[in-house]
Design an enzyme around this catalytic site. Sequence first.
Site, PDB file in Angstrom:
ATOM      1  N   GLU A   1      50.988  41.136  35.119  1.00  0.00           N
ATOM      2  CA  GLU A   1      51.117  41.944  36.342  1.00  0.00           C
ATOM      3  C   GLU A   1      52.050  41.223  37.292  1.00  0.00           C
ATOM      4  O   GLU A   1      51.894  40.023  37.536  1.00  0.00           O
ATOM      5  CB  GLU A   1      49.770  42.142  37.059  1.00  0.00           C
ATOM      6  CG  GLU A   1      48.823  43.110  36.397  1.00  0.00           C
ATOM      7  CD  GLU A   1      47.547  43.313  37.219  1.00  0.00           C
ATOM      8  OE1 GLU A   1      47.593  43.142  38.458  1.00  0.00           O
ATOM      9  OE2 GLU A   1      46.514  43.622  36.618  1.00  0.00           O
TER      10      GLU A   1
ATOM     11  N   GLU B   1      41.370  38.990  35.512  1.00  0.00           N
ATOM     12  CA  GLU B   1      41.149  38.371  36.814  1.00  0.00           C
ATOM     13  C   GLU B   1      39.684  38.027  37.067  1.00  0.00           C
ATOM     14  O   GLU B   1      39.020  38.587  37.949  1.00  0.00           O
ATOM     15  CB  GLU B   1      41.702  39.266  37.928  1.00  0.00           C
ATOM     16  CG  GLU B   1      43.210  39.460  37.817  1.00  0.00           C
ATOM     17  CD  GLU B   1      43.829  40.197  38.981  1.00  0.00           C
ATOM     18  OE1 GLU B   1      45.039  40.062  39.184  1.00  0.00           O
ATOM     19  OE2 GLU B   1      43.089  40.910  39.698  1.00  0.00           O
TER      20      GLU B   1
END
Length: 504
Positions: free
Chosen positions: A407, A202
């Site tokens: 995720e 991320e």
Amino acid sequence: MASEEVIKFPEDFLIGTGSSAYQIEGGWDQDNKSASIWDHYFHTKKIVVSNPSAVNLGPQKKHTSFHRGTDIHEKDPARGFSLLNGDVACDSYNKLEEDVNNLIELGVNTYRFSISWPRVLPNGDDRVVNEAGVNYYKSLIEKLLENNITPLVTMYHWDLPNILQDLGGWSNPNIVEFFKNYADFLFKTFGSQVKLWSTINEPRFIAMAYGNENIAPSIGEIFNGIADYMAIRNILLAHAAVYKLYKTKYFAEQQGEISICLDTMAYFPLNPDSAEDQECVSKSFDLSLGIFTQPLRNGTFPQSLLDAIVKTDKIEKITLKRIYEFSEEEKKDIIGSYDFIAFNYYDAYLVRPMTEDEYNKEKYLLNKDASTVMSPNTGNIYTFKGFTQVVDWLVENLNNPKLFVTENGVQELPGKDESEKKINYHRGILTELSKALDKGVDIRGYLVWSFMDSLEWSSGYFKKLFGIYGVDFNDPGRPRSKKPSFKFFQTLFSTKALPPVESN
């Protein structure tokens, strides 16, 4: 309404769960580990959070100890607050055997985890190697493989050695060589057994921390819209350097694959009939996702971003150059520097343009560049449609790459059984994923976030619970327990099938 339909995933589909080092390991200075930026952040900020699971709050006692974190409950389990940090977390550094056994019982065939950079290279580079930390990960990887669980290893999940932040961290171009050195050590040490790598998790949030005070390293708002763009550029160059290193030095022998891991959100126009709101959808994708994917595709940043920066600079009378495009040599390394794209997805948002008044009142340059107001959607329909929207966007903008959902999850509230909400959420997402597979999209894996309840960064331990296993953070032993939804996930993982909805 009950359904008899069973959705079956491919035989070679990788399915399981994941975690990150700082969120679960604890042992913040154990066995010669050095401090990460999150250790420094929490130890400096001394954030106090409430504990809704305390039975008898009583008067809140003053607490001044520096590094005791949530383990203050060992002496006062009824205390209604805790000093937030990751000093102990889930204590996974000392519970390796138990955690692997839990993964085995859960039935996963894949486990994503990250390696703590300051645990293996406490000074930031390979001049000093912490063998105790290295052996922890060697043991974890070996135990996973012995039980036919594929490790997917994230090199960097936000826990930069704090010593490197002293040099400027991700805003300093020299971070590229430090990250390359770290990755070289990982490939050399673990690459014979690890075949799936994610370089950086991320990157958007990593960059945001360089113009934000709520995410480590908490540089501060004065550099918002400046240092974050520096970090984005350096992150992409660091990722590309590591990809090139692996392909030239290790791939022939190790035969692994490399990705970068992107956070994604879906966007829908607040007013579907508004052309301006529709344009916000495209712009939101450009500024949150395209800023990373377009360089991977052709070495440039989205034009809408560059135009927005020019507009903001003109209005704010900024003469400092805030973003630098890549040189032709840099483009050669960045373009195509992935074997698959790992992405994290949670939710969808409704978007509209800022009003002129909102724009004028907005103090953050990054938000002015975006000029968009985001509102959370109010139901799962947008969330499920949004997953498909993100998949389609990645397919279109990265020329139909291999994808891996690293995720996906929904948070539960403490002290409340929200298993029905959790199961319905994952059922909805997996149904959309199955439709994508049927369309020919190459999605190779799906990982539930998260393996166990853990430290949700600045939100602490008691507000956002994502785990399949619960963890009692009021108990110094950090005992794990199966949540009511455990059986659903165990069946999903062990059968690679989404079981039918049961009638009442």
